[in-house]
Design a protein around this motif. Structure first.
Motif, PDB file in Angstrom:
ATOM      1  N   ASN A 101      57.401   0.869  27.481  1.00 19.22           N
ATOM      2  CA  ASN A 101      56.706   0.906  26.198  1.00 19.22           C
ATOM      3  C   ASN A 101      57.186  -0.243  25.310  1.00 19.22           C
ATOM      4  N   SER A 102      56.426  -0.499  24.256  1.00 20.00           N
ATOM      5  CA  SER A 102      56.797  -1.532  23.276  1.00 20.00           C
ATOM      6  C   SER A 102      57.168  -2.836  23.975  1.00 20.00           C
ATOM      7  N   LEU A 103      56.325  -3.246  24.882  1.00 17.46           N
ATOM      8  CA  LEU A 103      56.639  -4.426  25.676  1.00 17.46           C
ATOM      9  C   LEU A 103      56.630  -5.696  24.841  1.00 17.46           C
ATOM     10  N   LYS A 104      57.510  -6.614  25.222  1.00 18.30           N
ATOM     11  CA  LYS A 104      57.686  -7.879  24.518  1.00 18.30           C
ATOM     12  C   LYS A 104      57.389  -9.043  25.470  1.00 18.30           C
ATOM     13  N   PRO A 105      57.043 -10.190  24.926  1.00 16.70           N
ATOM     14  CA  PRO A 105      56.801 -11.343  25.805  1.00 16.70           C
ATOM     15  C   PRO A 105      57.977 -11.645  26.734  1.00 16.70           C
TER      16      PRO A 105
END
Length: 116
Positions: free
Chosen positions: A84-88
């Motif tokens: 979840n809340s994935l980032k580059p």
């Protein structure tokens, strides 16, 4: 023949979620510790999360702690990674690994790309 087949990767926007799956065959899945690793371009492969055999104790990389959950279904010979809340910076190829004593097996990997 031992197989670990990952699936569920893809392109997701920052803040999005993905659920990776790793289907295992050819060995006694329930006896093995199952782990997810990732490797970004130009970087070393790193441990993301692991879950032990029947006890089910888990460990997580600090970089992703609080955003991921590893789980396993021994009846389906499958391990999952909910992200979840994935980032580059989570962009990488994600690999499944099975270990038991000196035995280890790797999957072929699934690409996760986090980009707008």
């Amino acid at each position: 023949q031992v197989q670990l087949v990952e699936s569920g990767g893809g392109l997701v926007q920052p803040g999005g979620s993905l659920r990776l799956s790793c289907a295992a065959s050819g060995f006694t899945f329930s006896m093995y510790t199952m782990s997810w690793y990732r490797q970004a371009p130009g970087k070393e492969r790193e441990l993301v999360a692991s879950i032990s055999n029947p006890g089910g104790s888990t460990t997580y990389a600090d970089s992703m702690k609080g955003r991921i959950t590893i789980s396993r279904d021994n009846a389906k010979n499958t391990v999952y990674l909910q992200m979840n809340s994935l980032k580059p910076e989570d962009t990488a190829v994600y690999y499944c690994r099975a270990t038991f004593g000196f035995r280890q097996y790797w999957g072929q990997g699934t690409q996760v790309t986090v980009s707008s």
